[in-house]
Each structure stands twice: as structure tokens, then as C-alpha cells.
Design a protein around this motif. Structure first.
Motif, PDB file in Angstrom:
ATOM      1  N   SER B 790      24.424 -31.751  64.399  1.00  0.00           N
ATOM      2  CA  SER B 790      23.903 -31.065  63.220  1.00  0.00           C
ATOM      3  C   SER B 790      22.527 -31.623  62.872  1.00  0.00           C
ATOM      4  O   SER B 790      21.556 -30.880  62.755  1.00  0.00           O
ATOM      5  N   ALA B 794      21.773 -37.826  61.285  1.00  0.00           N
ATOM      6  CA  ALA B 794      23.025 -37.840  60.524  1.00  0.00           C
ATOM      7  C   ALA B 794      24.040 -36.960  61.245  1.00  0.00           C
ATOM      8  O   ALA B 794      24.481 -35.933  60.725  1.00  0.00           O
ATOM      9  N   VAL B 797      27.117 -35.480  59.477  1.00  0.00           N
ATOM     10  CA  VAL B 797      27.026 -34.605  58.300  1.00  0.00           C
ATOM     11  C   VAL B 797      26.967 -33.154  58.768  1.00  0.00           C
ATOM     12  O   VAL B 797      26.057 -32.779  59.494  1.00  0.00           O
ATOM     13  N   ASP B 799      26.102 -29.296  58.584  1.00  0.00           N
ATOM     14  CA  ASP B 799      24.996 -28.595  57.910  1.00  0.00           C
ATOM     15  C   ASP B 799      25.495 -27.990  56.599  1.00  0.00           C
ATOM     16  O   ASP B 799      26.329 -27.079  56.599  1.00  0.00           O
TER      17      ASP B 799
END
Ligand code: SRM
Ligand code: FAD
Ligand code: SF4
Ligand code: FES
Lengths: 133, 827
Positions: B790, B794, B797, B799
Motif C-alpha cells: 500500500s 507503511a 497500513v 490505503d
């Protein structure tokens, strides 16, 4: 030629976020970094330069710009959105197919082999790059 | 305000066919001060259309002729009577006074007075309404008989054949097309037509049609009987001169309204043009002489002195895929003939006794020399006769250099070489521009190759540049890459282009590299050339998620695999839908989910379905002999074998295929790039169909093939397409744009006219041997999986801009502004 005017207000307002090691950037492709909660597309072009701009394609609202094809139009380094193929100037964020539309661009720097993107703390833009003076 | 000294005159035109329409168009264009007010009385209810291309109605082609603004056209209101003294034409709706009357009533199809000709199932072939009625009745019927083996009869036979009806052609003369070709040409034509599975009866006359209510038999004068479900009369046409006859105008000895060289009838206020007119003792059944008459009358009404120059009766046809052309005299003082029974080509030139002047000729099987020869009619030949007649490829029969300036390039519209060259000098840069300013090429189209040649010889570069980075076309890039062994975009753009490419040229080059080198499409620099779909091996959706389409060859799938698909969809919360191509689509996958989804699918034996690529998609099938009580071949087995053979093949556009187990065609094979329909004896192969934006039916390419020949032809077809088509050109457009069309394709892949077959076969063998599933290769390599995240900084995480809501029990993109679909159910 497009005149790039850079206005900077106090430097304290720029916060640098690490995206990834420079060597992880595939030439002429993009990646997405989360910069202060905002998705930013980071591209490495053929001559090695790196540009960063908003990842959200303003024409469709999807967060996809980093997945576009990188190339050139005339002298401008460009990316074409994968959604409906609008082409943006990577230097200025301006859409070359619809010059009214301009994406926010972000400053980029290299530290210890890491690509860092300058995030904005205040809306209004501390670093604003605008085309045509 | 100005006062006009002469009041406007009123022109009434009877007949809104091709010639009437041309007359009005020409008068409107030249009558700059609007001196003439025009009313057109039209029997047909449709706006004027191109009758020459009538048979293309079956392909869905729009045949309409240009609109005529400012002209009152009374559709569906035929003229019933004509009062010459009062200068009034009347219809059932009213009376129309005229200053000038133009008769352009054309012809009616001649139906021989045989008993039974009024039974249901008897048709003529003249109007769009005729074709619509014929198509409605004939579809699905067994046998059809066409009475008449001339130009029209063969067109009608072609139509019946294409409707899937077993077709017989009955001609009373001893040869086909007696008016156009000579005996030897007719014999060659017959062989071609019999090769296609039609039955030809020459020297026979139908004397009676029998049946109760509907046609069931045709009885011949010689006592023979043929079963028939449909009969089409195409035994010639007769001028529609009844209105003129009743009004007392002078007619020709064998019918037709007699006119002088200005197209005036025996009444000075009445003109007649087109097929209803007899001029110089002849009635012409072709459009070019009609157009010439239309121009003469328009000129006369504007005060000119034009006269009819005499008619050109040249014809070129492509019937059932066979080229036939005849022009000028078909017999004369000196003949040069060329016969090749192997390729079924026959050609004959008729020359003056000093062998200097071309008087006419007949071409059967290969008419590529026709435009050039016709343009030389009445003048010297541009080269030695045999070099002109040898089939295409043996020389260049279409050079225009030898033509004089006054040579007529377009005989339909009487446009000379000089006129076209002048138009090119004035800035016409392509065929469309030349058509617009000279009309050349706008009618039968047979002169278009010569127009192209003139453009090329004038140094006009045809627009072919792919984009600002390459001046070359896709086809040229393909050759450059293949011949020079180029393997990277950088190498190519440095040597043959400029800049760094864009979203147009990069995917094209990626596709060519995939076709010329094989290998994983995302390795090295190639990864940067791919569109997001190919880059992530999935299809992007409106909210930035992707869909997953596993291959289900031929549409056949086991219950276990269906269950796996269901489980994967459930576990990853994907939306599922059956596609229009017999497989299942899983939508709404986030980038980072794609490898996990594919891991499960690959483990269960699935592979990439290439729904994302400009590549071979599916080979759809019907149940065929496996289950169906009508099936005659194993359509499922063949579809699966073909889908597996061609999977992963990258191409200028997507390629779709289907195999049907019998002529009922449940797999809709004729709407595919290549479609196969089982026959008792093997397979019929159809090429060049598609649905989508501009639907086109595939055309029959070869019949009753064994499986091996079928596969060989499809191999070559696909490889030739991949090598030579333009970017985003489906096979239909590719064939259409090619000089020679499907015949050229046949020459290349069946007869190996370009000597390419070996190379094409080898390229396909290479593809088949080197296929590897893209998803499996991706999952096996941690580096390749790196792009499925994504955010680079990160990866855990998801989107946050992607959100779903539930509709009909499945996830769909949130807040996309969709409205529920209401079907007007009463509350
Ligand atoms: C199962 C299926 C083929 C397959 O494996 O894909 C199929 C099977 C049959 N089709 Fe079909 N058609 C099937 C999709 C189609 C399609 C494609 C479509 O609709 O998506 C077509 C072309 C579109 C159309 O409707 O024209 C199609 C056009 C026909 C026709 C020709 C109809 C026509 O007017 O031209 C027939 C013959 C007839 O009924 O006259 C036919 C007749 C049949 C019959 C009923 C023949 C018969 O009388 O026994 C087949 C049943 C076989 C059996 O015993 O089970 N089937 N058939 C398809 C079932 C789809 C479904 O949703 O149930
Ligand atoms: C299948 C087919 C293929 C052909 N192929 C070729 C070819 O390749 N090359 C070629 O040169 N020619 C070809 N022709 C012939 C060509 O179409 C005709 O030469 C041309 O259409 C003649 O034009 P026209 O206006 O004289 O007649 P038409 O186009 O027939 O038009 C006459 C019109 O007048 C109408 N009309 C008749 N009486 C009345 C009335 N009393 N009141 C009002 N309206 C009336 C008719 O309904 C008709 O619409 C082909 C014809 C057919 C049917
Ligand atoms: S095409 Fe023929 S064999 Fe195939 S399902 Fe339809 S009717 Fe049966
Ligand atoms: S010769 Fe028919 S359009 Fe030119």
C-alpha cells in the motif's frame, strides 16, 4: 519555458518523512509514501531525479497516480494517470491536458541513501511551486 | 433587401435512389443563389442509401447517403400520375406543380413469370426492405435457390450462404455472369464458387415453384426438381418507366424513358436519369453512368451545356471472397490471357489489332490490377501485358507512373489522375481528404488503392507516427525490434525515437518485446513500460482496487475449483460476478492482497486469465458433443486446447475466440476475432469478428478443416496480426485496413504468398513452448512481490481512501454516487 517560482516561508514548517532507500526506486516508476497522513507519489525518472506529488488523481478521486506510466512530453518529465490517462508535469504538478488542474508537489531530498519527502504542516502551502510565474 | 428578377423555379424529383440523390446534391452544391426550389418524392420510407453496397446491410454497415439540408424529401410518398400539360405530379397525398421534373425511378427486379412465384419464401434483392425480409425468413432454413447467375444473383447467393443456407445458383445462360465475363472467366468463377460449397447450375431454367403456402420445390424445364425453402429472384432488372408511359412520354424500344444527350425526354420540361432512362439506345444498370446523367441535368438547369459522355460498364466485385472484374470489351481483335488452375486465377486483356490500345478485359480470382487497367482503358498499357496480369506479388501492377493525366482513376465519379494530383497539391493529405474534395473513392471504393498510390507518389507521408516519441508505426517498430534484435526500450528510443516515451508508446513496445523475446514481462526495464494492469497483473477499478480473473479454459470448471473461488472471495471479501466470457471475476482486491489471493488460487491449480493484458483472453465454448443432442464435434475439447495453446500471447489488442459445436452457434463464435463452428466434416473457421464498440461478424475463411490445419491457420493468423497490426487495432479493423482484406490474409496464411509461413509457425511454436504462468513466477520471487504494497514507508497500513459499502449482499466501492436501479415497480 515554464518558470518555477518557489516561495518558502519559515523552514520550521517542513517536516521530512522517509519514503524508502533510493535504490528501491525502480527507474521510471512510482511508489506511494504516506507523508503526514497524505498519500504522496514519488517517482524516479530516467536521469535519476526524484519528484513527489499528490497521489490522488483529481479527476477521479482515486489514490493511484504512482501507478502511472512515466515519460516525457516535450521537455517535461511526466506521469500519465492509470485511470483516465491525464498527463501531469512532474516538476510542477500541472495537468498538461487540462492546465487549470494543478497537483500539489512536494520537495524531495536524499539523506544517507534514503529518499525523504517534505510534508506540509500548514494548509496554504509553505512550499508552493506554480507554473507560468 | 434585393429584388430578384427571376422567380425561383420549382424542381420536382421522382425517386430518391442513388441517382436522384446525386442530382439533388449536385444541384444544391452548384446553385449558389438558390434559384431552384427542390422537392423529392420518394417511394421508399428510408432516407436515400447506397444501393451498390446493399449487401453490407447484413454486416450492420450504415449505408445512408449524405443528408440534403434545405430539400423537401417526401419519404414514403410515391408519384402516382403525371400531367405533362398542367405540369403537375400527383401522389396519394397531394399534387406538386413543377417547372422541371426529373424522373429517377430506377429499376424493378425482373421476376420471370413462373407459376408459384408468389409463394411465401420468394424474394427479390433490390432494397433494404427486401434484405430485411429475406434475412428474417431465411435464417435457420436449409436450402435456398437463387434464380440468376449474374452480378446480382451472385450477390444474393453470397447473402444466402452467409445466412447459413445451403445455396444453389441457377443460371439459364451457359456460364455465370454472362454479361460481364467470357466463357473461360465464367468457368474459373464457377470453380471458385463450388469450392465454397455452393452448387451452380448453368444452362438450366426454373419453370415452376411449388409448395403449399410456402415454397418447397423448384421444378426445372429439363424435368429436374430441387428442394428449396427460399427462392431469390435475381434475373435482371427492368427500367421503371410506367409513370412516363402512362403520361405519354416516348420510351425506348426495349423500355426505359428515351432521353437525348442532355437527358431530356420527349417533353422539354421533363428529364430522366439513372436506370430508368434509355440514352444512346442503351439502358445502363450501373451507378456510374447514372451519376454522369445527374451531373448533366444539374449543369443544364444552371444554364450549362453538358452532355452525357457515354457510360462505363466496368465492374469489380468481391463475391463470396472471389474477386471478379470486367471492363470495356470482353472480346476483340487481340487477346492476351493468363490462366493458373492452381491459384484459380484467370485474366484476359482485349487489345486493338496493333496491340497498342487496351479495349477491355476480364479478371477472375485476383483483380488487383483492375484499378490500373481500367484507368488505361482506351489508351496504351503501362507495361507488358503479362506483367500486368500475373497475380499480385509477381510485380507491381498498381503503379500509377505509367498512367496519363487524363486517365480515369475513379470511374464511378469520373475523376481523372490530374484532378486527384491537383487536389493533393492543394493540400489533401490523406484518402479521406481526397474523397471529400474530389469524390474519388466514395462509391464502390475500388479505386482507393490507386488514390493511396498517388498520395504516396506525391510524397505525402501517411500519418503513421505512433506518438511524439516515434515517427514509426507499430508495425515498423515491430520490424525494427525483431530485425535488429533490440531488447530494451532505452536502446530503441535512443536509436529510433526521441524523449523518454509515454503511456502510448511504452505499452506498445512492451507488447512487441513480449512477442519477440518472450520471458517474464516485468523483468528489468520492461517493468517500467507496463500499464498498471500488466504491472500488477490485475485490472484496475474505479476506486483504485483491482480485480482478479483466473483462467477457466473454455468455460469448463470443476466443482472443487468453483468452491475454491467462492472461498477466496469470501475470505478476502471480494465481489464476485460471472463475466460475459464464461468466467468469474473477483473484484475489489487491494494491491497488497493480490499476492495472497493468487497464492491460494495458484495452489488450487488456477493460473492468470490475462484479463488485464492486451492478450489472448478466452476461447468460449458451448457444450458440444459432450452433452448436446445436436453437437457434431467436441467444441469444449477444442476450445480448451486452443485457449491453452494461445494463453499469454501478447497482441496489439485483446483477442477473443469461441468454438461452437454445431451451426446453432451457441458460443457466438462469429462475434470473435477467430471463431470456429463445427461441421459434420470438421471445422469452419471465421476471422475478424468482435462485439464492443463497433460490432462486426467474423467472415468465413475456410470450411471443413481438420483440426491440424485449423490450428495451423489460426497460428499464422494470430502471428501475422501481432506483427503487422496497429496499436489497439482489433483483427476486424486490421483486415479492413489491409489492401486486399481477407483475401490478402488468405494468400499469406494459406498460400504462403509472402513466404512468411515458416517464420510465423516458428514464432508460435516458440510462444507455446515458452509459456509460464505470470502469477506463479511472481509468487516464486520475493523481489517481484515488492511492488505489491500500500505504502513504501507503511506497508501495514491499508490505503484509507478505499472504503466499501454493501449492495445486494456484496461489497462495492463506497459513495460512488450510484443510484439504485428502479424498474418502475408500482408502489
Ligand atoms: C448451454 C448453452 C451452451 C453453452 O454451453 O454455453 C446453450 C445450449 C443450447 N442452446 Fe443456445 N445455449 C447457450 C447460449 C446461447 C447463446 C449465448 C447467450 O445467450 O449468451 C446464444 C446466442 C445468442 C442468441 O440467443 O441468439 C444461443 C443461441 C441458440 C440458438 C440460436 C437462436 C437463434 O435464434 O438463432 C439455438 C437454436 C434455437 O433455439 O433455435 C439455441 C439452442 C440451444 C439448445 C437449447 C439446443 C436444443 O434445442 O437442445 C441447447 C441446449 C443444449 C442442451 O441440451 O443442454 N441456442 N445459445 C448456453 C446456455 C446459456 C444459458 O444461459 O442457459
Ligand atoms: C445488390 C445490388 C448490387 C449492386 N452493385 C452495383 C455495383 O457494384 N456497381 C454499380 O455500378 N451498380 C451496382 N448496382 C446497381 C446500382 O445500385 C444502381 O445502378 C443504382 O442504384 C441506380 O440508381 P437509380 O437512382 O437510377 O435507381 P435506384 O437506386 O433504384 O433508385 C430509384 C428510386 O426511385 C424510387 N421510385 C420508383 N418509382 C417511384 C415513384 N413513382 N415515386 C417515387 N419514387 C419512386 C424507388 O423506390 C427507388 O428508391 C447494384 C444494385 C444492387 C441491387
Ligand atoms: S452450438 Fe449446437 S452443439 Fe453447441 S450447445 Fe448450441 S445447439 Fe448444442
Ligand atoms: S471507381 Fe468506384 S469509387 Fe472510385
Amino acid at each position: 519555458m515554464t518558470a518555477a517560482v518557489v516561495r518558502e516561508t519559515p523552514a520550521v514548517a517542513v517536516e521530512w518523512t522517509a519514503a524508502c532507500p533510493y535504490r528501491c526506486l525502480e527507474p521510471e516508476r512510482g511508489v506511494v509514501a504516506l507523508v503526514g497522513g497524505v498519500p504522496v507519489a514519488v517517482f524516479r525518472v530516467h536521469d535519476g531525479r526524484v519528484y513527489a506529488l499528490d497521489n490522488i488523481d483529481p479527476f477521479c478521486g482515486a489514490s493511484v497516480l504512482a501507478r502511472g506510466i512515466v515519460g516525457t512530453r516535450g521537455d517535461a518529465p511526466t506521469v500519465a494517470s492509470p485511470m483516465h490517462k491525464h498527463v501531469f508535469d512532474l516538476r510542477t504538478g500541472r495537468c498538461l491536458d487540462d492546465p487549470e488542474v494543478v497537483l500539489r508537489t512536494y520537495p524531495v531530498r536524499l539523506r544517507d541513501g534514503l529518499v525523504e519527502v517534505g510534508g506540509l504542516l500548514q494548509v496554504g502551502g509553505l512550499v508552493e511551486v506554480s507554473g507560468q510565474g | 433587401m434585393s429584388i430578384d428578377s427571376s422567380p425561383p423555379t420549382r424542381v420536382v424529383v421522382v425517386g430518391n435512389g442513388m441517382v436522384g440523390h446525386r442530382f439533388v446534391e449536385s444541384l444544391r452544391a452548384r446553385d449558389e443563389d438558390g434559384r431552384h426550389e427542390v422537392v423529392v418524392l420518394a417511394e421508399e420510407r428510408r432516407p436515400a442509401y447506397d444501393r451498390v453496397r446493399l449487401s453490407e446491410w447484413f454486416d450492420g454497415t450504415d449505408l445512408s447517403l449524405a443528408d440534403l439540408p434545405g430539400v423537401e424529401v417526401r419519404l414514403g410518398e410515391p408519384a402516382r400520375a403525371l400531367d405533362l400539360a398542367a405540369r403537375v405530379v400527383s401522389t396519394s397525398d397531394g399534387e406538386y406543380r413543377y417547372d422541371t421534373l426529373v424522373l429517377a425511378t430506377g429499376s424493378y427486379p425482373f421476376v420471370p413469370p413462373v407459376p408459384g412465384r408468389d409463394l411465401a419464401g420468394c424474394f427479390t434483392y433490390r432494397t433494404v426492405d427486401d434484405l430485411a425480409a429475406l434475412a428474417g425468413y431465411a435464417a435457420g432454413r436449409g436450402t435456398g435457390i437463387v434464380v440468376g447467375g449474374g452480378l446480382l444473383g451472385l450477390e444474393a447467393a453470397n447473402a444466402l450462404h452467409r445466412l447459413g443456407v445451403a445455396t444453389h445458383v441457377v443460371e439459364f445462360a451457359p456460364r455465370l455472369m454472362p454479361a460481364q465475363v467470357d466463357d473461360a472467366g465464367g468457368a474459373m468463377l464457377r470453380r471458385h464458387i463450388e469450392d465454397l460449397g455452393l452448387t451452380v447450375h448453368t444452362g438450366r431454367t426454373a419453370s415452376r415453384i411449388t409448395g403449399t403456402g410456402e415454397v418447397s420445390q423448384v421444378v426445372f424445364e429439363d424435368g429436374g426438381v430441387l428442394h428449396a425453402d427460399v427462392v431469390v429472384f435475381a434475373a435482371g432488372v427492368r427500367p421503371r418507366d410506367d409513370l412516363a408511359r402512362a403520361a405519354g412520354l416516348t420510351l425506348g424500344a426495349r423500355g426505359g424513358v428515351r432521353v437525348d444527350e442532355a437527358c431530356r425526354t420527349s417533353d422539354p420540361h421533363v428529364y430522366a436519369i439513372g436506370e430508368c432512362a434509355e440514352i444512346g439506345g442503351r439502358v445502363y444498370g450501373l451507378v456510374a453512368p447514372g451519376y454522369a446523367m445527374a451531373e448533366v441535368v444539374a449543369d443544364r438547369l444552371l444554364g450549362g451545356t453538358a452532355t452525357f459522355p457515354g457510360g462505363d460498364t466496368s465492374t469489380k466485385l468481391k463475391l463470396l471472397g472471389v474477386d471478379v472484374a470486367s471492363f470495356g470489351e470482353t472480346a476483340g481483335p487481340l487477346d492476351v490471357t493468363f490462366t493458373d488452375p492452381a491459384t484459380r486465377v484467370y485474366a484476359k486483356l482485349v487489345l486493338s489489332d496493333d496491340a497498342r490500345t487496351l479495349l477491355g478485359g476480364v479478371l477472375v480470382g485476383d483483380a488487383s490490377a483492375y484499378p490500373t487497367l481500367r484507368a488505361c482503358l482506351g489508351g496504351p498499357l503501362p507495361g507488358p501485358p503479362l506483367s500486368l496480369l500475373a497475380p499480385a506479388g509477381a510485380g507491381d501492377p498498381s503503379g500509377t507512373g505509367g498512367l496519363s493525366g487524363t486517365a480515369q482513376i475513379c470511374s464511378c465519379n469520373a475523376v481523372t489522375k490530374d484532378t486527384i494530383v491537383a487536389a493533393i497539391h492543394d493540400g489533401c493529405a490523406d484518402v479521406a481528404a481526397v474523397k471529400a474534395c474530389t469524390r474519388a473513392g466514395t462509391t464502390c471504393g475500388s479505386c482507393v488503392p490507386l488514390v493511396k498510390q498517388l498520395l504516396a507518389e506525391s510524397g505525402v507521408a501517411m500519418p503513421k507516427a505512433l506518438c511524439e516519441h516515434f515517427d514509426a508505426s507499430r508495425r515498423e517498430l515491430f520490424d525494427i525490434i525483431r530485425v535488429r534484435g533490440i531488447r530494451t526500450f532505452s536502446e530503441l528510443v535512443a536509436a529510433h525515437g526521441q524523449g523518454r516515451g509515454c503511456d502510448i508508446c511504452k505499452p506498445v513496445v512492451a507488447s512487441i518485446l513480449a512477442s519477440t523475446g518472450g520471458g517474464y514481462i516485468l523483468d528489468g526495464e520492461q517493468g517500467a513500460l507496463q500499464d498498471t494492469n500488466d504491472h500488477l497483473l490485475a485490472n484496475i477499478q474505479r476506486n483504485g482496487t483491482y480485480s482478479v480473473v483466473p483462467r477457466i479454459p473454455g468455460g469448463e470448471i470443476t466443482p472443487e475449483k468453483l468452491i475454491t473461488i467462492g472461498e477466496v472471495a469470501r475470505d478476502f471479501r471480494l465481489y464476485t460476478k460471472i463475466t460475459g466470457a464464461q468466467r468469474i471475476d473477483l473484484l475489489g482486491a487491494r494491491v497488497e492482497q493480490l499476492p495472497q489471493i493468487w497464492r491460494r488460487l495458484v495452489d488450487a491449480g488456477f493460473e492468470s486469465g490475462h484479463a488485464y493484458g492486451k492478450a489472448v483472453r478466452t476461447v468460449k465454448s458451448c457444450v458440444g458433443t459432450t452433452w448436446c443432442r445436436y453437437g457434431v464435434q467436441d467444441s469444449v475439447g477444442l476450445a480448451i486446447a486452443l485457449e491453452l495453446r494461445y494463453r499469454g500471447l501478447r497482441s496489439p489488442h485483446k483477442i477473443k475466440a469461441a468454438v461452437s459445436g454445431c451451426a446453432r452457434e451457441c458460443a457466438e463464435a462469429r462475434s470473435k476475432d477467430f471463431g470456429i463452428i463445427a461441421t459434420d466434416a470438421g471445422w469452419n473457421l471465421y476471422l475478424g469478428g468482435n462485439g464492443g464498440f463497433r460490432p462486426r461478424h467474423a467472415e468465413l475463411f475456410a470450411s471443413d478443416l481438420d483440426t491440424e490445419s485449423l490450428v495451423r491457420y489460426v497460428d499464422r493468423f494470430l502471428m501475422y496480426y501481432i506483427r503487422t497490426a496497429d496499436r489497439l487495432q482489433r483483427t476486424a479493423g486490421w483486415i479492413e485496413a489491409m489492401d486486399g482484406g481477407l483475401e490478402h490474409v488468405r494468400a499469406v496464411i494459406v498460400d504462403d504468398a509472402l513466404g512468411l509461413a515458416g517464420e510465423l509457425d516458428a514464432a508460435m511454436a516458440e510462444h507455446v513452448g515458452s509459456y509460464v504462468d505470470e502469477w506463479r513466477s511472481t509468487l516464486d520471487d520475493p523481489d517481484r512481490l515488492g511492488r505489491f504494497v500500500s505504502f513504501v514507508n507503511a506497508p501495514d497500513v491499508p490505503d484509507p481512501s478505499i472504503a466499501f459499502e454493501v449492495e445486494r449482499g456484496q461489497p462495492v466501492p463506497a459513495g460512488a454516487g450510484r443510484q439504485p436501479v428502479m424498474l418502475g415497480v408500482p408502489r
